[in-house]
Design an enzyme around this catalytic site. Structure first.
Site, short mmCIF file in Angstrom:
data_model
loop_
_atom_site.label_atom_id
_atom_site.label_comp_id
_atom_site.label_asym_id
_atom_site.label_seq_id
_atom_site.Cartn_x
_atom_site.Cartn_y
_atom_site.Cartn_z
N HIS A 75 18.90 -0.99 0.94
CA HIS A 75 17.64 -0.54 0.92
C HIS A 75 16.48 -1.79 1.33
O HIS A 75 15.70 -1.59 2.00
CB HIS A 75 17.24 0.00 -0.47
CG HIS A 75 15.89 0.58 -0.36
ND1 HIS A 75 15.43 1.87 -0.14
CD2 HIS A 75 14.95 -0.09 -1.40
CE1 HIS A 75 14.00 2.06 -0.29
NE2 HIS A 75 13.68 0.81 -1.23
N GLN A 99 5.42 -9.51 3.16
CA GLN A 99 5.18 -9.04 1.82
C GLN A 99 6.61 -9.23 1.03
O GLN A 99 6.58 -9.78 -0.12
CB GLN A 99 4.71 -7.54 1.73
CG GLN A 99 3.33 -7.32 2.27
CD GLN A 99 3.10 -6.04 2.58
OE1 GLN A 99 3.95 -5.24 2.99
NE2 GLN A 99 1.84 -5.82 2.60
N THR A 145 5.24 -5.29 11.10
CA THR A 145 5.65 -6.56 10.75
C THR A 145 4.93 -7.10 9.51
O THR A 145 5.69 -8.11 8.79
CB THR A 145 5.22 -7.49 12.03
OG1 THR A 145 3.94 -7.48 12.06
CG2 THR A 145 6.00 -7.10 13.32
N ALA A 152 -7.23 -6.17 5.98
CA ALA A 152 -8.91 -6.06 6.64
C ALA A 152 -8.87 -6.87 8.00
O ALA A 152 -9.38 -6.50 9.08
CB ALA A 152 -9.70 -6.63 5.82
N GLU A 210 -5.86 -9.97 4.33
CA GLU A 210 -4.87 -9.66 5.36
C GLU A 210 -4.68 -8.33 6.23
O GLU A 210 -4.94 -8.22 7.30
CB GLU A 210 -3.44 -10.07 4.98
CG GLU A 210 -2.45 -9.92 6.18
CD GLU A 210 -0.82 -10.33 5.67
OE1 GLU A 210 -0.08 -9.97 6.31
OE2 GLU A 210 -0.81 -10.58 4.50
N GLY A 260 -13.62 -5.08 2.63
CA GLY A 260 -12.33 -6.01 2.36
C GLY A 260 -12.38 -7.14 3.11
O GLY A 260 -13.04 -7.19 4.28
N CYS A 298 0.91 -1.21 -0.19
CA CYS A 298 0.17 -0.01 0.07
C CYS A 298 0.74 1.10 -0.04
O CYS A 298 0.40 2.48 -0.27
CB CYS A 298 -0.83 0.17 1.26
SG CYS A 298 -0.11 -0.16 2.95
N SER A 322 9.47 1.81 6.54
CA SER A 322 8.09 1.73 6.31
C SER A 322 7.38 3.06 7.01
O SER A 322 8.09 3.81 7.77
CB SER A 322 7.22 0.70 7.28
OG SER A 322 7.77 -0.59 6.66
#
Length: 367
Positions: free
Chosen positions: A111, A132, A127, A206, A204, A201, A70, A121
């Site tokens: 990176h 991902q 976590t 949601a 995960e 939704g 996201c 993040s």
């Protein structure tokens, strides 16, 4: 002689040098620090498009990994052929260079290691990014099982991320984006125990959102998803009512807070629908938080009286406050990353030395 085979000729054609070749690894991408949500959603990747994008990117590099969340879309490239920015823009068919960053060699490795550890993040220490990155690496491995350098770097990133979380306490009482969204709802509405929350939704994020809502005292949760079976599975797992997507507007007037966390190619809720829902609940405002990328709540909802619309970028202030409790752990976390990158660099130098020795031995044998 075996030297007549193309592989051996190509191997011998590599230049022999006293200096090892630099690490042929790069990353190009954009994230919450370089691009607003309206730009990030232009580069968002639907699951159904991932294989095609990987195939397209493979024209530009021998090994490719695509990481899309996201808050970021990044392409990791080993054996790069050409310009990484062009590779990225060709894949998305969009001019995004004003928002892109490019790192090469050890900087690219650093990176990725920081990303996997949650240090890059929006919510430092979260976590969810670890899983991902793992899924991105697995998809890359399925696309190209022989990608040795990318596999080595990705596995190192996952190991470094695990070390950071286990050794620093950085993820203790971690606040995810979902948690920040619920905190925003609490700031707006106060005690949530008597409120009704509607989740758009059933994935995960949601589920994590629903878990945070339960922890905040919300008793009445409605789960809406275009696949009713998935909504039911989540509701049964964490607790909540189920509503099929086609009945969204019928249940919407009950919602005090709507948190949207779903993937859709279009807006699923517009201003007129929210206005109609508010007309059936006089003197009660509605708070809507869209943590989807691309967004699925039409921005025109913000123009509706009584509707308060927020998106990912609006969570920044909450995240900044929550960062203060984690700052003490950052130096240790960064030291772990530097150590892990140095390990990878030593592996690369050893590998280059071995290849150089083999080339010299083959050259002597062919003389």
């Amino acid at each position: 002689m075996t030297l007549a085979c193309p592989t051996a000729r190509a191997f011998l054609a590599r230049p022999c040098s006293a200096h090892p070749a630099p690490l042929d690894f790069a990353v190009v991408g954009l994230n919450h620090q370089t691009a607003p949500v309206e730009v990030r959603e232009r580069a968002a990747v639907r699951a159904s498009d991932e294989a095609a994008i990987l195939a397209h990117l493979s024209r530009h590099a021998a090994e490719v990994m695509l990481l899309s969340t996201c808050n970021r879309t990044e392409v990791y490239l080993a054996g790069l052929r050409g310009d990484p920015v062009r590779a990225f823009e060709d894949a998305w068919g969009d001019a995004l260079d004003d928002y892109l960053y490019v790192y090469r060699g050890d900087a690219a490795v650093t990176h990725l290691y920081r990303v996997a550890a949650g240090l890059d993040s929006l919510v430092v220490g979260e976590t969810q990014i670890q899983g991902q990155v793992k899924r991105a690496w697995q998809a890359a491995h399925e696309h190209n099982p022989g990608g040795r350098l990318l596999n080595k770097v990705a596995q190192g990133a996952l190991a470094a991320g695990k070390r950071v979380r286990s050794e620093t306490g950085l993820s203790d009482r971690v606040v995810s984006v979902s948690g920040a969204a619920v905190e925003l709802a609490q700031a707006a509405l106060g005690d949530l125990a008597s409120r009704t929350a509607l989740i758009l939704g059933a994935g995960e994020t949601a589920e994590l959102t629903l878990t945070h809502l339960r922890a905040a005292g919300v008793r009445d949760v409605v789960v809406v998803n275009r696949t009713e079976a998935r909504a039911r599975q989540l509701a049964e797992k964490v607790g909540g009512r189920v509503c099929a997507a086609e009945y969204l507007h019928e249940v919407l007037p009950e919602a005090d807070v709507v948190i949207a966390s779903s993937a859709a190619p279009h807006y699923v809720l517009h201003g007129e629908g929210v206005r109609a829902a508010l007309g059936r609940r006089p003197e009660r405002d509605m708070f809507l938080i869209d943590i989807s990328v691309p967004r699925i709540l039409d921005p025109n909802i913000a123009d509706v009286a009584g509707a308060h619309l927020y998106n990912l970028d609006d969570l920044t202030a909450i995240v900044s406050r929550n960062l203060q409790s984690r700052r003490a752990a950052l130096p240790h976390a960064e030291a772990i990353i530097r150590e892990a990158v140095a390990d990878l660099s030593r592996w690369h130098l050893t590998r280059e030395a071995q290849l150089g020795r083999q080339r010299r031995e083959l050259a002597v044998a062919s003389a």
